[in-house]
Design a protein around this motif. Structure first.
Motif, PDB file in Angstrom:
ATOM      1  N   ILE A  29      17.969   0.503   8.532  1.00  0.00           N
ATOM      2  CA  ILE A  29      17.260  -0.175   7.452  1.00  0.00           C
ATOM      3  C   ILE A  29      18.272  -0.373   6.328  1.00  0.00           C
ATOM      4  CG2 ILE A  29      15.385  -0.051   5.772  1.00  0.00           C
ATOM      5  CD1 ILE A  29      14.317  -0.251   8.572  1.00  0.00           C
ATOM      6  N   GLU A  30      18.519  -1.610   5.985  1.00  0.00           N
ATOM      7  CA  GLU A  30      19.549  -1.920   4.995  1.00  0.00           C
ATOM      8  C   GLU A  30      19.024  -1.966   3.564  1.00  0.00           C
ATOM      9  OE1 GLU A  30      22.683  -1.973   5.930  1.00  0.00           O
ATOM     10  OE2 GLU A  30      22.018  -1.694   7.999  1.00  0.00           O
ATOM     11  N   ASN A  31      17.739  -2.250   3.402  1.00  0.00           N
ATOM     12  CA  ASN A  31      17.195  -2.473   2.067  1.00  0.00           C
ATOM     13  C   ASN A  31      16.291  -1.327   1.637  1.00  0.00           C
ATOM     14  OD1 ASN A  31      18.349  -5.157   1.857  1.00  0.00           O
ATOM     15  ND2 ASN A  31      16.877  -5.695   3.426  1.00  0.00           N
ATOM     16  N   TYR A  32      16.798  -0.502   0.729  1.00  0.00           N
ATOM     17  CA  TYR A  32      16.047   0.610   0.157  1.00  0.00           C
ATOM     18  C   TYR A  32      15.777   0.285  -1.298  1.00  0.00           C
ATOM     19  CZ  TYR A  32      17.680   3.552   4.029  1.00  0.00           C
ATOM     20  OH  TYR A  32      17.934   4.085   5.261  1.00  0.00           O
ATOM     21  N   ILE A  33      14.521   0.322  -1.705  1.00  0.00           N
ATOM     22  CA  ILE A  33      14.186   0.049  -3.098  1.00  0.00           C
ATOM     23  C   ILE A  33      13.340   1.212  -3.607  1.00  0.00           C
ATOM     24  CG2 ILE A  33      13.026  -1.530  -4.680  1.00  0.00           C
ATOM     25  CD1 ILE A  33      13.467  -3.706  -2.490  1.00  0.00           C
ATOM     26  N   PRO A  34      13.784   1.898  -4.664  1.00  0.00           N
ATOM     27  CA  PRO A  34      12.962   2.972  -5.215  1.00  0.00           C
ATOM     28  C   PRO A  34      11.694   2.381  -5.842  1.00  0.00           C
ATOM     29  CG  PRO A  34      14.896   2.601  -6.591  1.00  0.00           C
ATOM     30  CD  PRO A  34      15.027   1.702  -5.400  1.00  0.00           C
ATOM     31  N   VAL A  35      10.554   2.976  -5.514  1.00  0.00           N
ATOM     32  CA  VAL A  35       9.269   2.471  -6.000  1.00  0.00           C
ATOM     33  C   VAL A  35       8.398   3.621  -6.484  1.00  0.00           C
ATOM     34  CG1 VAL A  35       9.277   0.449  -4.480  1.00  0.00           C
ATOM     35  CG2 VAL A  35       8.187   2.551  -3.703  1.00  0.00           C
ATOM     36  N   THR A  36       7.432   3.255  -7.310  1.00  0.00           N
ATOM     37  CA  THR A  36       6.395   4.178  -7.752  1.00  0.00           C
ATOM     38  C   THR A  36       5.061   3.539  -7.402  1.00  0.00           C
ATOM     39  OG1 THR A  36       7.773   4.933  -9.585  1.00  0.00           O
ATOM     40  CG2 THR A  36       5.407   5.405  -9.722  1.00  0.00           C
ATOM     41  N   ILE A  37       4.169   4.315  -6.813  1.00  0.00           N
ATOM     42  CA  ILE A  37       2.842   3.793  -6.481  1.00  0.00           C
ATOM     43  C   ILE A  37       2.064   3.618  -7.776  1.00  0.00           C
ATOM     44  CG2 ILE A  37       0.647   4.254  -5.322  1.00  0.00           C
ATOM     45  CD1 ILE A  37       2.210   5.829  -3.219  1.00  0.00           C
ATOM     46  N   ARG A  38       1.583   2.384  -8.029  1.00  0.00           N
ATOM     47  CA  ARG A  38       0.809   2.118  -9.244  1.00  0.00           C
ATOM     48  C   ARG A  38      -0.673   2.003  -8.963  1.00  0.00           C
ATOM     49  NH1 ARG A  38      -0.173  -3.277  -9.295  1.00  0.00           N
ATOM     50  NH2 ARG A  38       1.333  -4.548  -8.164  1.00  0.00           N
ATOM     51  N   GLU A  39      -1.035   1.669  -7.706  1.00  0.00           N
ATOM     52  CA  GLU A  39      -2.458   1.634  -7.348  1.00  0.00           C
ATOM     53  C   GLU A  39      -2.603   1.747  -5.839  1.00  0.00           C
ATOM     54  OE1 GLU A  39      -4.589  -1.981  -8.138  1.00  0.00           O
ATOM     55  OE2 GLU A  39      -2.893  -3.226  -7.527  1.00  0.00           O
ATOM     56  N   ILE A  40      -3.748   2.257  -5.433  1.00  0.00           N
ATOM     57  CA  ILE A  40      -4.085   2.381  -4.015  1.00  0.00           C
ATOM     58  C   ILE A  40      -5.500   1.841  -3.844  1.00  0.00           C
ATOM     59  CG2 ILE A  40      -4.513   3.977  -2.113  1.00  0.00           C
ATOM     60  CD1 ILE A  40      -2.418   5.843  -3.352  1.00  0.00           C
ATOM     61  N   LYS A  41      -5.637   0.806  -3.000  1.00  0.00           N
ATOM     62  CA  LYS A  41      -6.952   0.217  -2.727  1.00  0.00           C
ATOM     63  C   LYS A  41      -7.272   0.424  -1.254  1.00  0.00           C
ATOM     64  CE  LYS A  41      -6.690  -3.534  -6.099  1.00  0.00           C
ATOM     65  NZ  LYS A  41      -6.676  -5.012  -6.235  1.00  0.00           N
ATOM     66  N   LYS A  42      -8.171   1.348  -0.992  1.00  0.00           N
ATOM     67  CA  LYS A  42      -8.527   1.688   0.381  1.00  0.00           C
ATOM     68  C   LYS A  42      -9.627   0.776   0.892  1.00  0.00           C
ATOM     69  CE  LYS A  42      -9.157   5.723   3.243  1.00  0.00           C
ATOM     70  NZ  LYS A  42      -9.226   7.164   3.270  1.00  0.00           N
ATOM     71  N   GLY A  43      -9.401   0.168   2.062  1.00  0.00           N
ATOM     72  CA  GLY A  43     -10.415  -0.633   2.734  1.00  0.00           C
ATOM     73  C   GLY A  43     -11.009   0.151   3.886  1.00  0.00           C
ATOM     74  N   ARG A  44     -11.700  -0.531   4.782  1.00  0.00           N
ATOM     75  CA  ARG A  44     -12.293   0.146   5.935  1.00  0.00           C
ATOM     76  C   ARG A  44     -11.225   0.662   6.899  1.00  0.00           C
ATOM     77  NH1 ARG A  44     -14.775  -2.401   9.587  1.00  0.00           N
ATOM     78  NH2 ARG A  44     -13.982  -4.447   9.097  1.00  0.00           N
ATOM     79  N   ILE A  45     -10.141  -0.107   7.099  1.00  0.00           N
ATOM     80  CA  ILE A  45      -9.108   0.227   8.076  1.00  0.00           C
ATOM     81  C   ILE A  45      -7.733   0.329   7.428  1.00  0.00           C
ATOM     82  CG2 ILE A  45      -7.963  -0.536  10.201  1.00  0.00           C
ATOM     83  CD1 ILE A  45     -10.611  -2.130  10.757  1.00  0.00           C
ATOM     84  N   VAL A  80      -1.292   7.809  -6.499  1.00  0.00           N
ATOM     85  CA  VAL A  80      -0.742   7.048  -7.611  1.00  0.00           C
ATOM     86  C   VAL A  80       0.306   7.892  -8.340  1.00  0.00           C
ATOM     87  CG1 VAL A  80      -1.333   5.971  -9.834  1.00  0.00           C
ATOM     88  CG2 VAL A  80      -2.821   5.652  -7.849  1.00  0.00           C
ATOM     89  N   LYS A  81       1.377   7.243  -8.751  1.00  0.00           N
ATOM     90  CA  LYS A  81       2.531   7.834  -9.441  1.00  0.00           C
ATOM     91  C   LYS A  81       3.527   8.523  -8.501  1.00  0.00           C
ATOM     92  CE  LYS A  81       0.347   8.212 -13.935  1.00  0.00           C
ATOM     93  NZ  LYS A  81       0.012   9.056 -15.067  1.00  0.00           N
ATOM     94  N   ASP A  82       3.226   8.593  -7.195  1.00  0.00           N
ATOM     95  CA  ASP A  82       4.212   9.129  -6.248  1.00  0.00           C
ATOM     96  C   ASP A  82       5.420   8.224  -6.210  1.00  0.00           C
ATOM     97  OD1 ASP A  82       2.577  11.254  -5.618  1.00  0.00           O
ATOM     98  OD2 ASP A  82       2.093  10.546  -3.592  1.00  0.00           O
ATOM     99  N   LYS A  83       6.595   8.810  -6.084  1.00  0.00           N
ATOM    100  CA  LYS A  83       7.843   8.058  -5.997  1.00  0.00           C
ATOM    101  C   LYS A  83       8.310   8.059  -4.538  1.00  0.00           C
ATOM    102  CE  LYS A  83       9.190   8.915 -10.757  1.00  0.00           C
ATOM    103  NZ  LYS A  83       8.596   7.681 -11.190  1.00  0.00           N
ATOM    104  N   LEU A  84       8.668   6.853  -4.056  1.00  0.00           N
ATOM    105  CA  LEU A  84       9.056   6.661  -2.653  1.00  0.00           C
ATOM    106  C   LEU A  84      10.230   5.699  -2.580  1.00  0.00           C
ATOM    107  CD1 LEU A  84       5.494   5.693  -1.437  1.00  0.00           C
ATOM    108  CD2 LEU A  84       6.491   7.942  -1.202  1.00  0.00           C
TER     109      LEU A  84
END
Length: 120
Positions: free
Chosen positions: A67-83, A112-116
Protein backbone atom coordinates in the motif's frame (compact mmCIF):
# COMPACT_ATOMS: atom_id res chain seq x y z
CA UNK A 1 -5.54 -11.38 -11.45
CA UNK A 2 -6.18 -13.54 -8.42
CA UNK A 3 -9.13 -15.92 -8.76
CA UNK A 4 -10.81 -17.88 -5.97
CA UNK A 5 -13.64 -20.39 -6.40
CA UNK A 6 -16.28 -20.40 -3.68
CA UNK A 7 -19.98 -20.55 -2.86
CA UNK A 8 -22.25 -17.63 -2.02
CA UNK A 9 -22.87 -17.80 1.72
CA UNK A 10 -25.22 -14.81 2.06
CA UNK A 11 -26.32 -11.77 0.09
CA UNK A 12 -27.28 -8.55 1.88
CA UNK A 13 -28.02 -5.13 0.45
CA UNK A 14 -28.53 -1.63 1.68
CA UNK A 15 -29.72 1.01 -0.77
CA UNK A 16 -27.50 0.55 -3.86
CA UNK A 17 -24.66 -1.34 -2.14
CA UNK A 18 -24.49 -5.13 -1.93
CA UNK A 19 -22.51 -7.33 0.44
CA UNK A 20 -21.92 -10.82 -0.91
CA UNK A 21 -20.33 -13.19 1.61
CA UNK A 22 -18.45 -15.94 -0.21
CA UNK A 23 -17.24 -19.14 1.44
CA UNK A 24 -13.83 -19.96 -0.04
CA UNK A 25 -12.39 -23.06 1.57
CA UNK A 26 -13.96 -22.25 4.94
CA UNK A 27 -12.94 -18.57 4.88
CA UNK A 28 -15.77 -16.06 4.50
CA UNK A 29 -14.68 -13.34 2.08
CA UNK A 30 -16.81 -10.18 1.81
CA UNK A 31 -17.35 -8.71 -1.64
CA UNK A 32 -18.89 -5.24 -1.76
CA UNK A 33 -20.50 -4.43 -5.09
CA UNK A 34 -22.61 -1.69 -6.63
CA UNK A 35 -24.08 -4.07 -9.20
CA UNK A 36 -25.25 -7.60 -8.56
CA UNK A 37 -25.88 -10.36 -11.07
CA UNK A 38 -29.60 -11.18 -10.74
CA UNK A 39 -28.86 -14.90 -11.01
CA UNK A 40 -26.77 -14.88 -7.80
CA UNK A 41 -28.33 -16.92 -5.00
CA UNK A 42 -27.12 -18.43 -1.75
CA UNK A 43 -25.28 -21.68 -2.46
CA UNK A 44 -24.30 -20.81 -6.04
CA UNK A 45 -20.69 -21.32 -7.11
CA UNK A 46 -18.87 -18.08 -7.96
CA UNK A 47 -15.39 -16.92 -8.83
CA UNK A 48 -14.07 -14.07 -6.69
CA UNK A 49 -11.49 -11.97 -8.51
CA UNK A 50 -9.13 -9.36 -7.11
CA UNK A 51 -6.22 -7.49 -8.60
CA UNK A 52 -2.76 -8.06 -7.19
CA UNK A 53 -2.70 -4.37 -6.22
CA UNK A 54 -5.74 -4.94 -3.98
CA UNK A 55 -3.89 -7.39 -1.74
CA UNK A 56 -2.27 -5.71 1.28
CA UNK A 57 0.27 -7.52 3.45
CA UNK A 58 0.86 -6.77 7.11
CA UNK A 59 3.73 -7.51 9.45
CA UNK A 60 2.80 -6.89 13.09
CA UNK A 61 4.03 -3.47 14.31
CA UNK A 62 5.20 -2.46 10.81
CA UNK A 63 3.74 -0.68 7.81
CA UNK A 64 1.57 -2.61 5.42
CA UNK A 65 3.44 -3.89 2.40
CA UNK A 66 2.02 -3.06 -1.02
CA UNK A 67 0.00 0.00 0.00
CA UNK A 68 1.70 3.17 -1.18
CA UNK A 69 -0.72 5.81 0.07
CA UNK A 70 -0.97 6.30 3.83
CA UNK A 71 -2.92 9.30 5.07
CA UNK A 72 -3.28 10.03 8.80
CA UNK A 73 -6.97 10.53 9.61
CA UNK A 74 -9.26 11.20 12.53
CA UNK A 75 -12.77 9.77 12.62
CA UNK A 76 -15.20 12.72 12.73
CA UNK A 77 -18.47 10.78 12.40
CA UNK A 78 -19.81 7.25 12.19
CA UNK A 79 -23.16 6.55 10.51
CA UNK A 80 -24.25 2.97 11.02
CA UNK A 81 -26.71 1.45 8.54
CA UNK A 82 -28.28 -2.00 8.47
CA UNK A 83 -25.20 -3.65 6.89
CA UNK A 84 -22.62 -0.94 6.23
CA UNK A 85 -21.16 1.88 8.27
CA UNK A 86 -20.15 5.16 6.67
CA UNK A 87 -17.14 6.76 8.35
CA UNK A 88 -16.43 10.49 7.99
CA UNK A 89 -12.70 11.22 8.11
CA UNK A 90 -10.65 14.39 8.63
CA UNK A 91 -7.10 14.50 7.29
CA UNK A 92 -4.34 16.95 6.35
CA UNK A 93 -5.56 16.76 2.72
CA UNK A 94 -9.23 17.37 3.56
CA UNK A 95 -12.32 15.48 4.58
CA UNK A 96 -13.37 12.23 2.90
CA UNK A 97 -15.39 9.10 3.61
CA UNK A 98 -14.95 5.38 3.90
CA UNK A 99 -17.48 2.56 4.00
CA UNK A 100 -16.95 -0.65 5.96
CA UNK A 101 -19.15 -3.52 7.05
CA UNK A 102 -20.82 -3.17 10.44
CA UNK A 103 -19.02 -6.34 11.52
CA UNK A 104 -15.56 -4.85 10.90
CA UNK A 105 -16.49 -1.67 12.81
CA UNK A 106 -17.87 -3.69 15.74
CA UNK A 107 -14.81 -5.96 15.87
CA UNK A 108 -12.37 -3.03 15.94
CA UNK A 109 -14.38 -0.86 18.38
CA UNK A 110 -13.78 2.26 16.27
CA UNK A 111 -15.17 5.50 17.65
CA UNK A 112 -15.30 9.21 16.86
CA UNK A 113 -11.95 10.97 17.42
CA UNK A 114 -9.96 7.73 16.90
CA UNK A 115 -6.77 8.30 14.92
CA UNK A 116 -5.99 5.87 12.07
CA UNK A 117 -4.20 5.59 8.77
CA UNK A 118 -6.30 5.60 5.61
CA UNK A 119 -4.80 3.22 3.07
CA UNK A 120 -5.59 4.20 -0.49
Amino acid sequence: MNKFIGKIHTIKNEESINLVEIDIGGFIINAVTLQLNRSFETGHNVTAICKETEVALHITDHKLIGIENYIPVTIREIKKGRIFTEIGLSSPIGEFRSIATNLSITETNLDVKDKLLALI
